[in-house]
Design an enzyme around this catalytic site. Structure first.
Site, PDB file in Angstrom:
ATOM      1  N   HIS A   1      35.500  50.848  87.492  1.00 18.38           N
ATOM      2  CA  HIS A   1      35.126  51.744  86.919  1.00 18.38           C
ATOM      3  C   HIS A   1      33.993  51.789  85.707  1.00 18.38           C
ATOM      4  O   HIS A   1      34.144  50.704  85.211  1.00 18.38           O
ATOM      5  CB  HIS A   1      36.191  52.833  86.536  1.00 18.38           C
ATOM      6  CG  HIS A   1      37.014  52.231  85.401  1.00 18.38           C
ATOM      7  ND1 HIS A   1      38.111  51.529  85.766  1.00 18.38           N
ATOM      8  CD2 HIS A   1      37.048  52.306  84.115  1.00 18.38           C
ATOM      9  CE1 HIS A   1      38.709  51.049  84.500  1.00 18.38           C
ATOM     10  NE2 HIS A   1      37.946  51.572  83.513  1.00 18.38           N
TER      11      HIS A   1
ATOM     12  N   HIS B   1      32.807  51.767  78.398  1.00 21.23           N
ATOM     13  CA  HIS B   1      32.709  50.528  78.916  1.00 21.23           C
ATOM     14  C   HIS B   1      32.845  50.546  80.243  1.00 21.23           C
ATOM     15  O   HIS B   1      32.675  51.542  81.290  1.00 21.23           O
ATOM     16  CB  HIS B   1      34.114  49.996  78.461  1.00 21.23           C
ATOM     17  CG  HIS B   1      35.343  50.650  79.077  1.00 21.23           C
ATOM     18  ND1 HIS B   1      35.988  51.718  78.482  1.00 21.23           N
ATOM     19  CD2 HIS B   1      35.984  50.491  80.095  1.00 21.23           C
ATOM     20  CE1 HIS B   1      36.950  52.234  79.132  1.00 21.23           C
ATOM     21  NE2 HIS B   1      37.122  51.480  80.256  1.00 21.23           N
TER      22      HIS B   1
ATOM     23  N   GLU C   1      35.574  45.489  80.424  1.00 21.93           N
ATOM     24  CA  GLU C   1      36.957  45.624  80.524  1.00 21.93           C
ATOM     25  C   GLU C   1      37.347  44.819  81.747  1.00 21.93           C
ATOM     26  O   GLU C   1      36.456  44.679  82.790  1.00 21.93           O
ATOM     27  CB  GLU C   1      37.702  47.051  80.908  1.00 21.93           C
ATOM     28  CG  GLU C   1      39.234  47.274  81.150  1.00 21.93           C
ATOM     29  CD  GLU C   1      39.687  48.615  81.405  1.00 21.93           C
ATOM     30  OE1 GLU C   1      38.655  49.459  81.658  1.00 21.93           O
ATOM     31  OE2 GLU C   1      40.802  48.831  81.474  1.00 21.93           O
TER      32      GLU C   1
HETATM   33 CO    CO Z   1      38.649  51.485  81.536  1.00 19.19          CO
END
Ligand code: CO
Length: 134
Positions: free
Chosen positions: A7, A79, A130
């Site tokens: 994502h 992020h 991430e």
């Molecule tokens: Co995230």
């Protein structure tokens, strides 16, 4: 080492406006808001055919995204998240290469119920990164 883009997270100060924008203007499929008090955010998932967008709105007093929104009041990309097969292996490899893992370096359970880690933006092109064990 990294696999799929899981994502892209976009921090917003007005979740309802972001949802309306993506749902009504872009025609995207948007989830109900999900409060994540442990993470200090309310999350909305935008399902795309090949990945997800996550809207993050601050929740509670010291949300980890509050400072980001102070600097970016109109919202912005917070992020990106890449999938890895084994997060401990990935972490150890990255640490050996000199990359900084945020926090205590131990994976936490993320918004999808899977272990995640964050890497310092200065080590990855100015972007908070991430990793999620898929
Ligand atoms: Co995230």
């Amino acid at each position: 080492m990294i696999g799929r883009l899981n994502h892209v997270a976009i921090a917003v100060s007005d979740l309802a406006a972001a949802v309306a924008n993506y749902r009504d203007t872009l025609g995207a499929k948007v989830s109900e808001p999900q409060a994540e008090p442990d993470h200090g955010v309310t999350v909305v998932f935008v399902e795309l055919p090949n990945t997800k967008i996550e809207f993050l709105e601050p929740l509670g007093e010291d949300s980890p995204i509050a400072k980001f929104l102070e600097k970016n009041p109109g919202g912005g990309i917070h992020h990106v998240c890449y999938e890895v097969d084994n997060i401990i292996e990935a972490r150890d490899k990255l640490k050996a290469a000199g990359a900084r893992v945020l926090g205590d370096g131990e994976p936490k359970i993320g918004a999808h119920g899977k272990p995640v880690l964050f890497l310092h933006p200065k080590d990855f092109c100015g972007t908070l990164t991430e990793l999620e064990q898929a």
